[in-house]
Every structure is written in C-alpha cells, then in structure tokens.
Design a protein around this motif. Sequence first.
Motif, PDB file in Angstrom:
ATOM      1  N   SER A 127       0.844  -1.192   0.000  1.00 51.60           N
ATOM      2  CA  SER A 127       0.000   0.000   0.000  1.00 51.60           C
ATOM      3  C   SER A 127       0.878   1.239   0.000  1.00 51.60           C
ATOM      4  N   ASN A 128       0.265   2.379   0.006  1.00 53.80           N
ATOM      5  CA  ASN A 128       0.985   3.645   0.147  1.00 53.80           C
ATOM      6  C   ASN A 128       0.998   4.063   1.606  1.00 53.80           C
ATOM      7  N   ASN A 129       2.128   4.596   2.050  1.00 52.20           N
ATOM      8  CA  ASN A 129       2.193   5.090   3.425  1.00 52.20           C
ATOM      9  C   ASN A 129       1.544   6.472   3.515  1.00 52.20           C
ATOM     10  N   LYS A 130       1.624   7.081   4.688  1.00 50.77           N
ATOM     11  CA  LYS A 130       0.911   8.334   4.896  1.00 50.77           C
ATOM     12  C   LYS A 130       1.462   9.481   4.070  1.00 50.77           C
ATOM     13  N   TYR A 131       2.646   9.291   3.471  1.00 49.12           N
ATOM     14  CA  TYR A 131       3.213  10.311   2.591  1.00 49.12           C
ATOM     15  C   TYR A 131       2.994   9.984   1.116  1.00 49.12           C
ATOM     16  N   GLY A 132       2.241   8.927   0.858  1.00 51.43           N
ATOM     17  CA  GLY A 132       1.932   8.564  -0.519  1.00 51.43           C
ATOM     18  C   GLY A 132       2.966   7.690  -1.183  1.00 51.43           C
ATOM     19  N   ASP A 133       3.972   7.210  -0.453  1.00 50.90           N
ATOM     20  CA  ASP A 133       5.014   6.359  -1.020  1.00 50.90           C
ATOM     21  C   ASP A 133       4.598   4.899  -0.932  1.00 50.90           C
ATOM     22  N   ARG A 134       4.899   4.156  -1.976  1.00 52.23           N
ATOM     23  CA  ARG A 134       4.566   2.733  -2.022  1.00 52.23           C
ATOM     24  C   ARG A 134       5.446   1.960  -1.037  1.00 52.23           C
ATOM     25  N   THR A 135       4.829   1.013  -0.314  1.00 52.12           N
ATOM     26  CA  THR A 135       5.555   0.217   0.672  1.00 52.12           C
ATOM     27  C   THR A 135       5.048  -1.223   0.658  1.00 52.12           C
TER      28      THR A 135
END
Length: 537
Positions: A127-135
Amino acid sequence: MKRLHLTLLLLFFGITPAVADPGVDVLRYTFRLTLSDETDAVRGETTVVARFLADGVESFELDLIGPGRGDEGGMTVEAVTQDGKGMDFSHENDHLRILLSTAAQEDEQRAFTITYQGVPSDGLIISNNKYGDRTFFGDNWPERARHWLPTVDHPSDKAFCEFVVTAPDHYQVIGCGALVEETNLPGGFRLTHWRSEAPMATKVMVIGVARFAVQYVDEYQGTSIQSWVYPQDREAGFYDYALAERVLAFFEGHIGPFPYAKLANVQSKTRFGGMENASNIFYSENSVSGNRRSEILIAHEIAHQWFGDSVTEVDWPHIWLSEGFATYFEQLYLEYTHGRDRMIPELQQSKNFVVGYFERNPAPLVDTTVANPMALLNANSYMKGAWVLHMLRSVVGTEVFWDGIRAYYHQFRDGNASSEDFQRVMETTAGQDLGWFFEQWLYQTGQPRYEGTWQFDRSTRLVTVTLDQVQTHDAFFRMPIELGIYTHGGERLRLEVLDVAERQNTFTIQLDDDETPSDVVLDPNSWVLMEATFSKQ
C-alpha cells in the motif's frame, strides 16, 4: 505480542487457526521473493528443509492461501521440486499437501522448493504510506504468513529463515536476522539477503520494503541498534527510536543476552500499534512524534524479543506468556527508569480494565475455549497477565522473581513454553510449591473482592482487622496482603503481611505503647489485583 487498541479486535474475527503438522518439523525456510512497482503480484520460491518425526510419513502439509481470496488475491503454486525433480502435490482449502516420492524415515531431513505467484490478500501489506510512497510490509500475526509464504503457520513450529528479496533499487529492505548481501542488479533492481541466526515462529518472520532513512544508533553488547523510518520523519523518528538503547540495556541486564543479531525499530504500515517481529520491530507509522511519547510502546515491543519471540508460547491459550510478560516488563522498565511512582498508576489503570473485562467476559487467563487467536488480544492476556507476574513477584520476593525469570529464559530460549513450564521453573527457583497461586490466577475466573474494617483499642494496644471475600462468583482466592499502619502525620508505624486464606478473616496486631495509629491501609504498595472497600470501624 503487540500493543493494540482493544476496540479494533472485532475487525479481525475471521481467521481459521492452524495446527502444526504432527509428522514434520520445519528446520529452515529460504524465501526468495520478487517485488515490483508495476503490479502487486509477488513471485516466490520457497525452500523448506523439513525433519520427519516418524517412520513411514508419505506426505505433509504447509499452509498457503490459494486463489480466490478478495480481488484476485491468493497464491497459485506452479511447481514443487526435490533435488530438481518434480513432486506431486495438491493445493486445496488453503493447504498445500506435498506427496513424497518415497516414505520418510524418522529424523530424516529433506529439502523441497515451492514455486508460486499471486497477489497477497493479507499478510504482506502492499500500500501507500501516509506520505503517498509505495511500501511492502509483512504483518503475519497471528497466522497470516500463509497469505504470502508457504509455511507451517503455527507458533509451535519454529524454524530458521532467510529472505532473499529482489525489488526496485529505490527501496531498502529490512528483514529478520543479519544482513548477508546487497547487490545491484541490471534493470534497476537490487537483491537484499537477510538470514536469521535463531529459530523463530512464522508470526514474527517478516520483511519491510520502502524508502527508509536508516540510523545505526549504537552497538550494545554486540547487538546493533538501528532505526528505520520514513525519510520525511528522519529527525523525529531517529530521536524517538533512539530510546531503544536504554530499554535494551535494562532488559539485557535483568533477563539475559539479547536473542538476535540486531535490534531494528521500523516505522511501518502494521495494523497494530506495534508488532514485535524478531530482530526488526514494526511500529505504526504514526508512532513517530518527535517527543518520545511512544516510550512505553517501545519498551513493550522490545520486551517481546525475549518473551513471545525467543521464548514462544506453545499454543495460543498460553498467549499471556507473551503479552502479559511484555506488558509487565514495560512497567518494570518504567519502575527502573522513572521510579515506582510512575509504575503504580499504570498498574491501577490496568486493574480497571481487568475488572471491566471480567464483568463482560468471565473467562480464565488460560482460556482453551477460544479458537480465534485475535480474540485473545484482550485485557486478560495483557493486563491480568501482567498483574499475575506482579503478584508472583510479591509472593516470592523481587530477587527470587528475577532469578526465576532468568532461569526461564535460559531454559526455553529459542523454543516453546507453556504456563506449566513457567510454573515449574518458578517453583524450582523459589524452592516452594506455587500450585495454589497459579491455579487460582491462571485457571479460575475473576479476582477477589474484599470488604473490611479496622479498629484500635487503646487499652489493649490492639489493632483488629476484619477482612471478608465477598465476590459473587464461585472462585476463592488465597493471598498474602500487606497492611500499612500509619500515624496522623503519615509516618508508617508497621507494615504487616496478612495471610488471607478464608472467606471471613480476623487479624489482631499488637502495637507498642508509643504507637498510636491514625490510619490503616490495605495493600498500600499495590501488590494485589483486587477490589476492596476498607475503612475504620
């Protein structure tokens, strides 16, 4: 296991518990995984080294969620091989059954490789983290490894593990154990290899793949202390997670050697407040504040590295050996670091949770009736379990308590233990029969409720105390309870210990001529889990 808001539990009541295959003991997993930004599909190749426990075993099972879970979720097995030769297998009802070419002999070891692919419906959170980065974050507890890894997905079957991860080279990969290799590959990929140096349960063998800022905080007694946080939280995260060094020092000094090669504290997308993955703890992405408000959470999860990870409950009903231990050890850390006055409010608050939980669900601490491990993440497993350890400490004494804890860890390190195992170790260490204590606090429901009075006769210099157990449920409790006798100015004249062993109890205490009490307090040092009303007659 983890710090979890109890109101979240209803979200997870759909898990079918696994049972370890009685015919096989997995010794090692090697997980080779390929991740991509173009798709959520994972390609996997897992080598399982298994030891067979009896003659004549012709097949064995691994847990692996098959296709049809969610939107294109589930894993499709493409092949199973042994020494490069194809094996017959079936993959039905989320179990992968491997048929052996020849029957196994007792203690024989064989290696099998499973090739598979699919989109994890759970377990590996993409998913994306709270900053919008894929993880990509593994989140296996309690039995969710099976969503992306073919395993015996039960805490009783511990194994060594390796993760060999190929991912786009803008990611960093954290995994269990020690870093073995990082190699840049053609096409913008990087291979990262982590290998565990100790066996662990599948619930705590994971990887995290994301853009990280990484700090190597220090090394304590040979253990590398690391912080892995989102780059946007670099400064605040490094400051918050650096607390791990003093937490580690306290636990190692009181329990025994840290069980793993490193202690990495990782900002992540775990669904829990914190998840005690072995050697790399995953914390909620909102755990970073820059003001160290997560100190108790960090202490809780680090305590799990000894209890829950290294010493693992043999089955889910004994989960208090993980959660109760971590909860009490966070409180022991507070007592050591900030003083007993910081610890006692935590205990008193947890007492309210325990009493409230009993009123809604009168179950014993070791509850064999619960099939879903998520339902065991409750006030009993965490808070009552912590209280049991606290009371045990009062019964045997602090020095003996710590001796017993060290002996328990030494005996069951890297293995599994039951409540009975812990009781035996504590009885041996204390040199006394503690069956009465463990029977009432682990297998009975509830806690005692006392009503009592005190009075002082000036002519005889006697303090008379009445104390009755008045709980309405059938359980009866025997406990030594402290009684503090105080002057008008608050000076303590006496600290007596009452052996409260009957439903109705009367005690007399002879005071000296120069001792005149103004107040008598039941359990002034907060050692007993109880409800009580106690006043001057």
